[in-house]
Design a protein around this motif. Structure first.
Motif, PDB file in Angstrom:
ATOM      1  N   SER A 222       3.058  -9.168   8.758  1.00  0.00           N
ATOM      2  CA  SER A 222       2.983 -10.450   8.075  1.00  0.00           C
ATOM      3  C   SER A 222       1.686 -11.140   8.484  1.00  0.00           C
ATOM      4  O   SER A 222       1.342 -11.162   9.671  1.00  0.00           O
ATOM      5  N   GLU A 223       0.974 -11.693   7.503  1.00  0.00           N
ATOM      6  CA  GLU A 223      -0.273 -12.395   7.811  1.00  0.00           C
ATOM      7  C   GLU A 223       0.006 -13.520   8.813  1.00  0.00           C
ATOM      8  O   GLU A 223       0.977 -14.258   8.679  1.00  0.00           O
ATOM      9  N   GLY A 224      -0.822 -13.605   9.844  1.00  0.00           N
ATOM     10  CA  GLY A 224      -0.600 -14.582  10.910  1.00  0.00           C
ATOM     11  C   GLY A 224      -0.142 -13.938  12.204  1.00  0.00           C
ATOM     12  O   GLY A 224      -0.315 -14.506  13.285  1.00  0.00           O
ATOM     13  N   TYR A 225       0.465 -12.733  12.100  1.00  0.00           N
ATOM     14  CA  TYR A 225       0.828 -11.980  13.302  1.00  0.00           C
ATOM     15  C   TYR A 225      -0.443 -11.674  14.080  1.00  0.00           C
ATOM     16  O   TYR A 225      -1.467 -11.395  13.458  1.00  0.00           O
ATOM     17  N   PRO A 226      -0.493 -11.748  15.402  1.00  0.00           N
ATOM     18  CA  PRO A 226       0.623 -11.873  16.351  1.00  0.00           C
ATOM     19  C   PRO A 226       0.957 -13.312  16.754  1.00  0.00           C
ATOM     20  O   PRO A 226       1.588 -13.512  17.780  1.00  0.00           O
ATOM     21  N   PHE A 227       0.539 -14.287  15.952  1.00  0.00           N
ATOM     22  CA  PHE A 227       0.815 -15.691  16.289  1.00  0.00           C
ATOM     23  C   PHE A 227       1.947 -16.201  15.391  1.00  0.00           C
ATOM     24  O   PHE A 227       3.053 -15.704  15.478  1.00  0.00           O
ATOM     25  N   SER A 228       1.701 -17.132  14.509  1.00  0.00           N
ATOM     26  CA  SER A 228       2.771 -17.632  13.645  1.00  0.00           C
ATOM     27  C   SER A 228       2.683 -16.956  12.274  1.00  0.00           C
ATOM     28  O   SER A 228       1.583 -16.653  11.792  1.00  0.00           O
ATOM     29  N   TYR A 229       3.817 -16.717  11.658  1.00  0.00           N
ATOM     30  CA  TYR A 229       3.851 -16.007  10.380  1.00  0.00           C
ATOM     31  C   TYR A 229       5.127 -16.392   9.632  1.00  0.00           C
ATOM     32  O   TYR A 229       6.116 -16.846  10.219  1.00  0.00           O
TER      33      TYR A 229
ATOM     34  N   ALA B 234       0.574   2.404   0.595  1.00  0.00           N
ATOM     35  CA  ALA B 234       0.642   1.020   1.079  1.00  0.00           C
ATOM     36  C   ALA B 234       0.564   0.044  -0.095  1.00  0.00           C
ATOM     37  O   ALA B 234       1.106  -1.072  -0.029  1.00  0.00           O
ATOM     38  N   GLU B 235      -0.092   0.481  -1.177  1.00  0.00           N
ATOM     39  CA  GLU B 235      -0.203  -0.369  -2.366  1.00  0.00           C
ATOM     40  C   GLU B 235       1.077  -0.383  -3.201  1.00  0.00           C
ATOM     41  O   GLU B 235       1.196  -1.159  -4.146  1.00  0.00           O
ATOM     42  N   LYS B 236       2.017   0.491  -2.865  1.00  0.00           N
ATOM     43  CA  LYS B 236       3.297   0.542  -3.595  1.00  0.00           C
ATOM     44  C   LYS B 236       4.375  -0.310  -2.932  1.00  0.00           C
ATOM     45  O   LYS B 236       5.518  -0.351  -3.372  1.00  0.00           O
ATOM     46  N   ILE B 237       3.991  -0.966  -1.829  1.00  0.00           N
ATOM     47  CA  ILE B 237       4.917  -1.847  -1.108  1.00  0.00           C
ATOM     48  C   ILE B 237       4.359  -3.267  -1.189  1.00  0.00           C
ATOM     49  O   ILE B 237       3.168  -3.487  -0.961  1.00  0.00           O
ATOM     50  N   HIS B 238       5.239  -4.212  -1.485  1.00  0.00           N
ATOM     51  CA  HIS B 238       4.745  -5.579  -1.640  1.00  0.00           C
ATOM     52  C   HIS B 238       5.649  -6.585  -0.947  1.00  0.00           C
ATOM     53  O   HIS B 238       6.867  -6.509  -1.026  1.00  0.00           O
ATOM     54  N   PHE B 239       5.035  -7.504  -0.231  1.00  0.00           N
ATOM     55  CA  PHE B 239       5.646  -8.777   0.149  1.00  0.00           C
ATOM     56  C   PHE B 239       4.500  -9.778   0.251  1.00  0.00           C
ATOM     57  O   PHE B 239       3.334  -9.391   0.433  1.00  0.00           O
ATOM     58  N   LYS B 240       4.799 -11.043   0.098  1.00  0.00           N
ATOM     59  CA  LYS B 240       3.783 -12.056  -0.161  1.00  0.00           C
ATOM     60  C   LYS B 240       2.657 -12.072   0.868  1.00  0.00           C
ATOM     61  O   LYS B 240       1.479 -12.158   0.525  1.00  0.00           O
ATOM     62  N   SER B 241       2.987 -12.001   2.152  1.00  0.00           N
ATOM     63  CA  SER B 241       1.951 -12.146   3.188  1.00  0.00           C
ATOM     64  C   SER B 241       1.563 -10.801   3.812  1.00  0.00           C
ATOM     65  O   SER B 241       1.120 -10.736   4.931  1.00  0.00           O
ATOM     66  N   LYS B 242       1.697  -9.713   3.040  1.00  0.00           N
ATOM     67  CA  LYS B 242       1.392  -8.369   3.549  1.00  0.00           C
ATOM     68  C   LYS B 242      -0.038  -8.274   4.064  1.00  0.00           C
ATOM     69  O   LYS B 242      -0.987  -8.686   3.403  1.00  0.00           O
ATOM     70  N   TYR B 243      -0.183  -7.709   5.264  1.00  0.00           N
ATOM     71  CA  TYR B 243      -1.501  -7.484   5.853  1.00  0.00           C
ATOM     72  C   TYR B 243      -1.500  -6.129   6.550  1.00  0.00           C
ATOM     73  O   TYR B 243      -0.521  -5.755   7.219  1.00  0.00           O
ATOM     74  N   TYR B 244      -2.581  -5.394   6.410  1.00  0.00           N
ATOM     75  CA  TYR B 244      -2.753  -4.159   7.192  1.00  0.00           C
ATOM     76  C   TYR B 244      -4.237  -3.865   7.339  1.00  0.00           C
ATOM     77  O   TYR B 244      -5.058  -4.316   6.537  1.00  0.00           O
ATOM     78  N   ARG B 245      -4.556  -3.112   8.364  1.00  0.00           N
ATOM     79  CA  ARG B 245      -5.938  -2.697   8.571  1.00  0.00           C
ATOM     80  C   ARG B 245      -6.296  -1.580   7.589  1.00  0.00           C
ATOM     81  O   ARG B 245      -5.491  -0.680   7.362  1.00  0.00           O
ATOM     82  N   LYS B 246      -7.517  -1.656   7.051  1.00  0.00           N
ATOM     83  CA  LYS B 246      -7.923  -0.680   6.046  1.00  0.00           C
ATOM     84  C   LYS B 246      -8.934   0.327   6.592  1.00  0.00           C
ATOM     85  O   LYS B 246      -9.525   1.081   5.818  1.00  0.00           O
ATOM     86  N   ASP B 247      -9.119   0.345   7.917  1.00  0.00           N
ATOM     87  CA  ASP B 247     -10.181   1.185   8.484  1.00  0.00           C
ATOM     88  C   ASP B 247      -9.674   2.165   9.545  1.00  0.00           C
ATOM     89  O   ASP B 247     -10.458   2.649  10.357  1.00  0.00           O
TER      90      ASP B 247
END
Length: 412
Positions: free
Chosen positions: A335-342, A398-411
């Motif tokens: 979730s975007e904001g991890y590892p702090f608030s999300y 990864a593009e076939k899974i969705h939730f609003k604040s999805k975040y992942y590293r692309k590298d």
């Protein structure tokens, strides 16, 4: 056999899933687990969390063996409680768990037994740590002594950085008790590797070595996390380096554990940094890593329940360990904001044509829907003959899974 897995994240989902594939396993219980795990065949999650509740469940339900995934339970002495009741459990005693639960204990152990690690100093008073950091060479690394879910490590490039980190840990107590004592160590530059050993209390066996990605942002920038992805086997650890790791890290570690009476039944994770072809220990963990477990166990060809039985029966040195050829690639969606608030409670949608395996970390059910319920939400894992192929498959999916604040590293 009926098995209990203790913990609630992606690691525990992976352990439960791998055990459920064995013909010898009748049922896998997970305490407390998460709602994504209960989707698996033979798996049931229990809404119990305390050691006392878990112990009573095992006694009352004829559980054959318990496997502890979570470090908190190990640090709190779950293994000691089970052994007092003559119950079979995979994990270290509370004393041996200090290898993970106390950075000061671990670094002192390394020093006593000539295990190659970065030079370090320990502090229990803020003023002493601040005084030291004034005169220190930068960059340097500041670590909380206790458990901080992989987040209590600060790489400081200046006195200003170290002052902020020390105040967060020792004054503001951002990680509570974990940061009241700290380790300050020299900064080593290189690549990281996660080495895993199987131990049965008498013998040990090399399991595998993975590449973990702990930094939140691309190009290994940003704060430390519990892990944003993993690759097995490690693409940069060759036979020559493995021999050096045995000589300078594994052999003196095992010898030290024997001498201090700390050998146990379970998994030993040795986190390394490789600088100029020399391995240095960053940390010990006394259980499987996350997300390394997802990557390793997905690639494991052997029956995991046989390995667990060999650990329990003290014959791990003869156990059969076989992995599929090629590479396994694991990507964490957070979730975007991890590892702090999300945000929590976002609906997760997954396209039905996805072929990768999904291991859930932070989810809960709402009717037929799965909702986000944690910083690290899930892991996507697949394998292929080449690392590039495995990586491409997982990133496509990864593009076939969705939730609003999805975040992942692309590298990765």
């Amino acid at each position: 056999m009926k098995v209990l897995v203790v913990g609630k994240g992606g690691r525990e989902h992976t352990i439960a899933w791998k055990l459920s594939q064995s013909k010898d396993i009748e049922k896998v219980f997970v305490a407390p687990g998460n709602d994504g795990i209960s989707i698996e065949n033979k798996c049931e999650c229990l809404k119990i969390e305390s050691i006392k509740e878990i112990l009573n469940f095992v006694k009352n339900n004829n559980i054959d063996i318990t496997i502890v995934g979570s470090e908190e339970y190990l640090a709190n002495g779950i293994v000691d409680k089970f052994e007092e009741s003559n119950l079979k459990i995979i994990g270290p005693s509370q004393n041996a768990a200090q290898l993970e639960s106390s950075k000061i204990f671990a670094k002192s152990f390394m020093k006593r037994h000539n295990v190659q690690t970065a030079s370090f100093n320990t502090f229990i008073e803020l003023k002493d740590a601040l005084e030291y950091s004034k005169k220190a060479s930068y960059p340097l690394v500041i670590k909380a002594d206790g458990l901080a879910a992989g987040k209590g490590v600060f790489i400081c490039n200046s006195y200003k950085d170290s002052t902020q980190a020390l105040n967060e840990l020792m004054k503001e107590e951002k990680f509570g008790e974990a940061g009241r004592k700290i380790v300050v160590e020299e900064y080593l530059k290189g690549f990281e590797a996660s080495v895993f050993l199987l131990m049965d209390g008498r013998n040990y066996k090399f399991f595998n070595v993975s590449k973990d990605h702990k930094k939140l942002l691309e190009k290994d920038q940003g704060p430390n996390t519990g892990g944003m992805g993993a690759i097995t086997p490690h693409p940069d650890v060759d036979e020559k380096l493995t021999k050096i790791i045995f000589q300078k890290i594994i052999n003196p570690t095992i010898k030290g554990l024997e001498e201090e009476g700390l050998l146990y039944k379970g998994f030993l994770y040795i986190g390394l940094i490789i600088e100029n072809d020399e391995p240095f220990v960053l940390e010990y963990n006394v259980r499987l890593g996350d997300p390394e477990a997802q990557s390793m166990l997905y690639l494991l060809k052997s029956d995991f329940s046989d390995i667990i039985n060999d650990i329990e029966e003290e014959r791990v040195n003869t156990t059969n360990i076989e992995f599929y050829d090629g590479f396994s690639f694991c990507l964490v969606l957070s979730s975007e904001g991890y590892p702090f608030s999300y945000a929590k409670g976002e609906r997760i949608t997954i396209k039905p044509e996805i072929t990768s395996k999904i291991f859930y970390s932070g989810v809960k059910k709402d009717g037929e829907d799965l909702l986000t319920n944690g910083g690290r939400v899930l892991s996507i894992v697949n394998k292929a003959n080449t690392l590039e192929e495995a990586r491409n498959i997982v990133y496509e999916e990864a593009e076939k899974i969705h939730f609003k604040s999805k975040y992942y590293r692309k590298d990765l």
